[in-house]
Design an enzyme around this catalytic site. Structure first.
Site, mmCIF file in Angstrom:
data_model
loop_
_atom_site.group_PDB
_atom_site.id
_atom_site.type_symbol
_atom_site.label_atom_id
_atom_site.label_comp_id
_atom_site.label_asym_id
_atom_site.label_seq_id
_atom_site.Cartn_x
_atom_site.Cartn_y
_atom_site.Cartn_z
ATOM 1 N N SER A 145 9.532 -5.617 2.656
ATOM 2 C CA SER A 145 8.855 -6.441 3.661
ATOM 3 C C SER A 145 9.860 -6.726 4.773
ATOM 4 O O SER A 145 11.076 -6.580 4.561
ATOM 5 C CB SER A 145 8.421 -7.770 3.013
ATOM 6 O OG SER A 145 8.039 -8.713 3.994
ATOM 7 N N TYR A 158 9.687 -15.090 -2.615
ATOM 8 C CA TYR A 158 9.280 -13.802 -2.017
ATOM 9 C C TYR A 158 10.444 -13.182 -1.254
ATOM 10 O O TYR A 158 10.734 -11.989 -1.385
ATOM 11 C CB TYR A 158 8.083 -14.065 -1.091
ATOM 12 C CG TYR A 158 7.418 -12.828 -0.531
ATOM 13 C CD1 TYR A 158 6.421 -12.167 -1.249
ATOM 14 C CD2 TYR A 158 7.756 -12.330 0.728
ATOM 15 C CE1 TYR A 158 5.783 -11.046 -0.732
ATOM 16 C CE2 TYR A 158 7.126 -11.212 1.252
ATOM 17 C CZ TYR A 158 6.138 -10.576 0.518
ATOM 18 O OH TYR A 158 5.511 -9.454 1.042
HETATM 19 P P1 NAD Z 1 -2.884 -7.246 -1.896
HETATM 20 O O1 NAD Z 1 -2.975 -8.601 -2.485
HETATM 21 O O2 NAD Z 1 -3.973 -6.740 -1.005
HETATM 22 O O3 NAD Z 1 -2.712 -6.156 -3.054
HETATM 23 C C1 NAD Z 1 -1.826 -6.362 -4.109
HETATM 24 C C2 NAD Z 1 -2.120 -5.346 -5.188
HETATM 25 O O4 NAD Z 1 -1.231 -5.621 -6.277
HETATM 26 C C3 NAD Z 1 -3.532 -5.442 -5.753
HETATM 27 O O5 NAD Z 1 -3.986 -4.140 -6.082
HETATM 28 C C4 NAD Z 1 -3.341 -6.280 -7.023
HETATM 29 O O6 NAD Z 1 -4.325 -6.052 -8.012
HETATM 30 C C5 NAD Z 1 -1.994 -5.759 -7.463
HETATM 31 N N1 NAD Z 1 -1.291 -6.648 -8.384
HETATM 32 C C6 NAD Z 1 -0.978 -7.975 -8.221
HETATM 33 N N2 NAD Z 1 -0.371 -8.426 -9.312
HETATM 34 C C7 NAD Z 1 -0.271 -7.385 -10.175
HETATM 35 C C8 NAD Z 1 0.264 -7.228 -11.481
HETATM 36 N N3 NAD Z 1 0.822 -8.238 -12.152
HETATM 37 N N4 NAD Z 1 0.162 -5.995 -12.070
HETATM 38 C C9 NAD Z 1 -0.425 -4.955 -11.418
HETATM 39 N N5 NAD Z 1 -0.939 -5.058 -10.190
HETATM 40 C C10 NAD Z 1 -0.862 -6.251 -9.586
HETATM 41 O O7 NAD Z 1 -1.466 -7.202 -1.171
HETATM 42 P P2 NAD Z 1 -0.889 -6.289 0.014
HETATM 43 O O8 NAD Z 1 -0.794 -7.145 1.214
HETATM 44 O O9 NAD Z 1 -1.584 -4.978 0.076
HETATM 45 O O10 NAD Z 1 0.610 -6.112 -0.504
HETATM 46 C C11 NAD Z 1 1.102 -4.899 -1.057
HETATM 47 C C12 NAD Z 1 2.616 -4.917 -1.016
HETATM 48 O O11 NAD Z 1 3.063 -4.942 0.351
HETATM 49 C C13 NAD Z 1 3.239 -6.149 -1.684
HETATM 50 O O12 NAD Z 1 4.434 -5.779 -2.342
HETATM 51 C C14 NAD Z 1 3.551 -7.054 -0.506
HETATM 52 O O13 NAD Z 1 4.575 -7.948 -0.785
HETATM 53 C C15 NAD Z 1 3.943 -6.013 0.536
HETATM 54 N N6 NAD Z 1 3.850 -6.508 1.916
HETATM 55 C C16 NAD Z 1 2.666 -6.961 2.421
HETATM 56 C C17 NAD Z 1 2.623 -7.406 3.732
HETATM 57 C C18 NAD Z 1 1.353 -7.907 4.358
HETATM 58 O O14 NAD Z 1 1.434 -8.478 5.463
HETATM 59 N N7 NAD Z 1 0.195 -7.750 3.757
HETATM 60 C C19 NAD Z 1 3.776 -7.390 4.516
HETATM 61 C C20 NAD Z 1 4.956 -6.932 3.965
HETATM 62 C C21 NAD Z 1 4.982 -6.487 2.658
#
Ligand code: NAD
Length: 263
Positions: A145, A158
Site C-alpha cells: 500500500s 495496517y
Molecule cells: P476488499 O475488502 O475488497 O477485499 C479483501 C479480500 O480479502 C476479500 O476477497 C476478502 O474475502 C479477503 N479476505 C479478508 N480476510 C481474509 C482472510 N482471513 N482469509 C482469506 N481472505 C480474506 O479489499 P481491497 O481494497 O480489494 O484490498 C485488497 C488488498 O489491497 C489488501 O491487502 C489491501 O490492504 C490492499 N490495498 C487496498 C487499497 C484500497 O484503497 N482499496 C489501497 C492500498 C492497498
C-alpha cells in the site's frame, strides 16, 4: 489484454472482492489459470469462478482458506499446485483494515491485521518458493500500500503490517535473485473497494459530512490527483509484473497512488 500469461497458473489470495478479484480476472484474461481465495457467499463465489472459466476459457478453482491460519495457507498452496498443475504466480493480496487511535486500538484487531496482512504473506511465500526455485521461474507479487511507504494516523496496525510487507518482499527478492524468481510489492493509493467504502461510511457518520466531502476533502486529501486509482489499473500493473517482460524487476515497491508518495 494480449495473452502474455498463457499457460501460467496463478493463486490470488483475497480474490472474491475488490483488487484481488480484478487481478484474478486480469490474469485470466491474459490466459492464466487461476485459484481464487477469500470469504463471501458460496453461491456468489461459485458464480464468479464459473464466470471466469466461461468468459476467458481458462481453468478457475477456489480455496476457502483463512489467511489468518498458517495450516490452511499451506494447504491452499498445495491445492493450487495440485489442481492447477503448478504455481507460477503467487499474489498475496488478502487484507483487512481497522482505524483507531493507538491507545484504544483493540489487541485482537492488531493481531488479526498482522496475521492476515503480513504473516500470511510469509506463510504463502514459504510454501510456494520450493517448487518455484526448483523450476527456476516464478513470480511473487505482494499487495502492500502507499501505507507501506508512508504513514497516516490511526492506522498503526495496517501501516506496520504494510511496511513489513515491503521489507519482507525485498528480503525474499534478494534470496531468490539468482533463482529466476522475482518478488515485488505494489503500493496503491486509495482504490474504491468494499475496504475503502467502509471508511467512507464511517467518516460520514463520525464527522457528519456528506459523501462527496468525505471522499474529496478527507479520504483523498493525500492523493494529489483527487481521483481513486482504479481496480483495472492495479490489475494491469500486476499482470505486467507477472509477465516474462518483467524478469529484470525484483525487490521493487511499485507506487500506483495518484502522486501520494511524491510529496
Ligand atoms: P476488499 O475488502 O475488497 O477485499 C479483501 C479480500 O480479502 C476479500 O476477497 C476478502 O474475502 C479477503 N479476505 C479478508 N480476510 C481474509 C482472510 N482471513 N482469509 C482469506 N481472505 C480474506 O479489499 P481491497 O481494497 O480489494 O484490498 C485488497 C488488498 O489491497 C489488501 O491487502 C489491501 O490492504 C490492499 N490495498 C487496498 C487499497 C484500497 O484503497 N482499496 C489501497 C492500498 C492497498
Amino acid at each position: 489484454m494480449s495473452h502474455t500469461l498463457k499457460g501460467k497458473s496463478a493463486l490470488v489470495t483475497g480474490s472474491t472482492s475488490g483488487i484481488g478479484l480484478g487481478i484474478a480476472r486480469g490474469f485470466a484474461e491474459a490466459g492464466a489459470n487461476v485459484m481464487l481465495n477469500g470469504f463471501g457467499d458460496a453461491a456468489e463465489i461459485e458464480k464468479t469462478r464459473a464466470g471466469i472459466e466461461s468468459e476467458f476459457g481458462v481453468k478457475a478453482v477456489y480455496s476457502g482458506a483463512d489467511m489468518g491460519k498458517p495450516d490452511q495457507i499451506r494447504q491452499m498452496v498445495k491445492d493450487a499446485e495440485t489442481q492447477l498443475g503448478r504455481l507460477d504466480i503467487l499474489v498475496n493480496n488478502a487484507g483487512i483494515q481497522f482505524v483507531s487511535p493507538v491507545e484504544e486500538f483493540p489487541e485482537d484487531k492488531w493481531d488479526a491485521i498482522l496475521a492476515i496482512n503480513l504473516s500470511s504473506v510469509f506463510h504463502a511465500t514459504k510454501a510456494a518458493v520450493p517448487a518455484m526455485k526448483a523450476r527456476k521461474s516464478g513470480r511473487i507479487i505482494n499487495l502492500a500500500s502507499a501505507h507501506g511507504l508512508v504513514a497516516s494516523p490511526f492506522k498503526a496496525a495496517y501501516v506496520a503490517a504494510k511496511h513489513g510487507v515491503v521489507g519482507f518482499t525485498k528480503s525474499v527478492a534478494l534470496e531468490l535473485a539468482e533463482c529466476g524468481v522475482t518478488a515485488n510489492s505494489i503500493c496503491p493509493g486509495f482504490v474504491l473497494t468494499p475496504l475503502v467504502e467502509k471508511q467512507i461510511v464511517d467518516l460520514m457518520a463520525q464527522k457528519n459530512i456528506p459523501r462527496e466531502t468525505a471522499v474529496r476533502d478527507v479520504l483523498l486529501l493525500p492523493q494529489p490527483t483527487k481521483e481513486f486509482v482504479t481496480i483495472s489499473q492495479v490489475a494491469a500493473l500486476a499482470a505486467f509484473l507477472a509477465s516474462d517482460a518483467a524478469q529484470g524487476i525484483t525487490g521493487s515497491a511499485y507506487s500506483i497512488d495518484g502522486g501520494w508518495t511524491a510529496r
